[in-house]
Design an enzyme around this catalytic site. Structure first.
Site, short mmCIF file in Angstrom:
data_model
loop_
_atom_site.label_atom_id
_atom_site.label_comp_id
_atom_site.label_asym_id
_atom_site.label_seq_id
_atom_site.Cartn_x
_atom_site.Cartn_y
_atom_site.Cartn_z
N CYS A 108 0.96 -1.44 -0.40
CA CYS A 108 0.03 -0.02 0.08
C CYS A 108 0.75 1.27 0.50
O CYS A 108 0.07 2.08 -0.66
CB CYS A 108 -1.46 0.19 1.45
SG CYS A 108 -2.08 -1.07 1.36
N HIS A 242 -3.14 6.82 3.80
CA HIS A 242 -3.23 5.85 3.06
C HIS A 242 -4.75 5.50 3.90
O HIS A 242 -5.30 5.37 4.80
CB HIS A 242 -2.36 5.08 3.27
CG HIS A 242 -3.16 3.18 2.75
ND1 HIS A 242 -3.83 3.10 1.61
CD2 HIS A 242 -2.86 2.36 2.92
CE1 HIS A 242 -4.37 1.37 1.34
NE2 HIS A 242 -3.71 1.27 2.74
N ASN A 272 -10.44 0.01 1.23
CA ASN A 272 -9.64 0.25 0.74
C ASN A 272 -8.68 -0.25 -0.04
O ASN A 272 -8.92 -1.47 -0.54
CB ASN A 272 -8.53 -0.61 2.41
CG ASN A 272 -6.75 -0.95 1.94
OD1 ASN A 272 -6.46 -0.25 1.15
ND2 ASN A 272 -6.54 -0.95 3.31
N1 ACO Z 1 -17.82 -8.44 11.66
C1 ACO Z 1 -18.20 -8.45 12.71
N2 ACO Z 1 -17.14 -9.12 13.84
C2 ACO Z 1 -15.53 -9.50 13.17
C3 ACO Z 1 -15.68 -9.20 12.18
C4 ACO Z 1 -16.15 -8.72 11.76
N3 ACO Z 1 -15.96 -8.10 9.83
N4 ACO Z 1 -14.43 -9.14 12.36
C5 ACO Z 1 -14.23 -9.76 13.96
N5 ACO Z 1 -14.80 -9.47 14.60
C6 ACO Z 1 -15.15 -9.91 16.10
C7 ACO Z 1 -14.26 -10.82 16.02
O1 ACO Z 1 -14.39 -12.14 15.93
C8 ACO Z 1 -14.54 -10.29 18.11
O2 ACO Z 1 -14.76 -11.33 18.76
P1 ACO Z 1 -14.69 -11.89 19.42
O3 ACO Z 1 -14.41 -10.86 20.97
O4 ACO Z 1 -16.07 -12.73 20.09
O5 ACO Z 1 -13.69 -13.07 19.80
C9 ACO Z 1 -14.78 -9.22 17.81
O6 ACO Z 1 -15.58 -8.70 16.64
C10 ACO Z 1 -13.22 -8.36 17.42
O7 ACO Z 1 -12.18 -8.75 16.57
P2 ACO Z 1 -11.00 -8.46 16.73
O8 ACO Z 1 -9.68 -8.70 15.04
O9 ACO Z 1 -9.85 -8.27 17.88
O10 ACO Z 1 -11.11 -6.12 15.81
P3 ACO Z 1 -10.67 -5.16 16.19
O11 ACO Z 1 -10.98 -4.44 17.53
O12 ACO Z 1 -9.41 -5.82 16.21
O13 ACO Z 1 -10.34 -4.43 14.60
C11 ACO Z 1 -9.83 -4.84 12.26
C12 ACO Z 1 -10.64 -5.73 13.38
C13 ACO Z 1 -11.17 -3.66 11.80
C14 ACO Z 1 -9.72 -5.33 11.40
C15 ACO Z 1 -8.61 -4.33 13.08
O14 ACO Z 1 -7.81 -4.26 13.78
C16 ACO Z 1 -8.21 -3.18 11.75
O15 ACO Z 1 -8.63 -2.22 12.10
N6 ACO Z 1 -6.48 -3.88 12.07
C17 ACO Z 1 -5.74 -3.06 10.53
C18 ACO Z 1 -6.62 -3.27 9.83
C19 ACO Z 1 -6.21 -2.58 8.54
O16 ACO Z 1 -6.29 -1.99 8.70
N7 ACO Z 1 -5.51 -3.84 7.58
C20 ACO Z 1 -4.83 -2.97 6.25
C21 ACO Z 1 -3.90 -2.29 5.91
S1 ACO Z 1 -2.28 -2.11 4.99
C22 ACO Z 1 -2.87 -2.09 3.95
O17 ACO Z 1 -3.72 -1.39 3.43
C23 ACO Z 1 -2.16 -3.37 2.82
#
Ligand code: ACO
Length: 315
Positions: A108, A242, A272
């Site tokens: 990215c 980004h 994204n």
């Molecule tokens: N919908 C509903 N629930 C979900 C989803 C979803 N899509 N995904 C995960 N959950 C649940 C999980 O199972 C978990 O449940 P639990 O508490 O019962 O175990 C709960 O939600 C929390 O999950 P986490 O993975 O800990 O959630 P988090 O708050 O970390 O959010 C996310 C996840 C959005 C992916 C976050 O970690 C994030 O934004 N990370 C960066 C991702 C990113 O931006 N990637 C690209 C950047 S680099 C690039 O562009 C190449």
């Protein structure tokens, strides 16, 4: 170096969070709260090359140059259906330019790295006008039976034409080898000599780790840039971050202690789009008349690698 024309193009299909919730165990509320995304554009009837061509042609038109005046093409792309030839070769013919070019894959952070390359080439006298074309289809590396990555990624293309000038002030590039935080493995053909055929794997992401690293490395890159230039965060008019996740943008903003209006976003409706996200955002802001002569703009991106990159422009 300065930017003299921009263009962007997105797939026509817009898919909302509620549409995803019809086949994934997720909800509009969860996705909006965790990522800021409400809808994303996904390739369906058109190809990546189609939208890349549109973005590139719009950028040439905006620059006022003729295609023959472009003397180098840098394409940023993580993956597309052709492993070879490179996407720059495929796009040369479609855009109607004759110059040489190359592909880069810095995840990215490809656009900011391409800006660094273009600046170096212009300073070295190797090119006068360069097209940077970022064309990405990350929706096609996601596992659409899982909700972790498929809710985030989307497709799009953004292009800029750069030429001689004094707008590009400085760049900061960072690479920390850590494959496990975000990766996609494509299977290659099996040979009779391999003991075990390696299988592919759709995009794997350690979301929380990536989130922390993105906020921390991006803000470090920005602070290094600013301190080298004798600037403080308040001297900057816009931070084009980004568009990975609205909460990552907010995290960087709160570390820099700057107001929300300096951090434009469009992830809400586009998702994204990997390395295309910054040139798409820039193109939109220019179309809206939000960027003015003399504005100081920081661009900052991060992604699989782990890589991050930031640059400073004075418009
Ligand atoms: N919908 C509903 N629930 C979900 C989803 C979803 N899509 N995904 C995960 N959950 C649940 C999980 O199972 C978990 O449940 P639990 O508490 O019962 O175990 C709960 O939600 C929390 O999950 P986490 O993975 O800990 O959630 P988090 O708050 O970390 O959010 C996310 C996840 C959005 C992916 C976050 O970690 C994030 O934004 N990370 C960066 C991702 C990113 O931006 N990637 C690209 C950047 S680099 C690039 O562009 C190449």
């Amino acid at each position: 170096m300065k930017i003299i024309g921009t263009g962007s193009a997105l797939p026509t299909l817009s898919v909302t969070n509620n549409q995803l919730a019809t086949f994934l165990d997720t909800s509009d509320e969860w996705i909006t709260e965790r990522t800021g995304i409400k809808a994303r554009r996904l390739l369906s009837t058109e190809s990546l090359y189609d939208i890349a061509e549109t973005a590139a042609k719009k950028a040439i038109e905006a620059s006022g140059l003729s295609p023959e005046q472009i003397d180098f093409l840098i394409c940023s792309n993580v993956a597309n259906r052709h492993v070879t030839p490179g996407i720059s070769c495929i796009m040369q013919n479609r855009i109607g330019i004759k110059c040489a070019g190359l592909d880069i894959n810095v995840a990215c952070a490809g656009f900011v790295n391409a800006m660094m390359l273009a600046d170096s080439m212009i300073k070295a006298g190797n090119a006068r006008y360069i097209m940077i074309l970022c064309a990405e289809e990350p929706s096609k590396y996601c596992n659409w039976h899982e909700r972790d990555c498929s809710i985030l990624f989307a497709d799009g293309a953004g292009a800029v034409i750069v030429g001689p000038g004094d707008s590009f002030k400085d760049v900061q590039l960072t690479m920390i080898s850590n494959r496990d935080v975000l990766y996609y493995e494509r299977p290659l053909e099996s040979t009779p000599f391999e003991k075990e055929h390696e299988h592919g794997q759709p995009l794997v992401m350690k979301g929380r780790e990536l989130f922390r690293q993105a906020v921390s490395e991006s803000s470090k890159d920005i602070m290094k840039l600013l301190s080298r230039q004798g600037l403080t965060p308040s001297d900057i008019d816009y931070y084009l971050i980004h568009q990975a996740n609205k909460r990552i943008v907010d995290g960087i903003r709160s570390l820099l202690k700057e107001p929300e209006e300096k951090f434009p976003t469009n992830i809400e409706y586009y998702g994204n789009t990997s390395s295309a996200s910054i040139p798409i955002l820039l193109d939109e802001m220019l179309a809206q008349g939000r960027i003015h002569d003399g504005d100081k703009i920081v661009m900052s991106a991060f992604g699989a690698g782990f890589v991050s990159a930031a640059c400073l422009l004075e418009w």
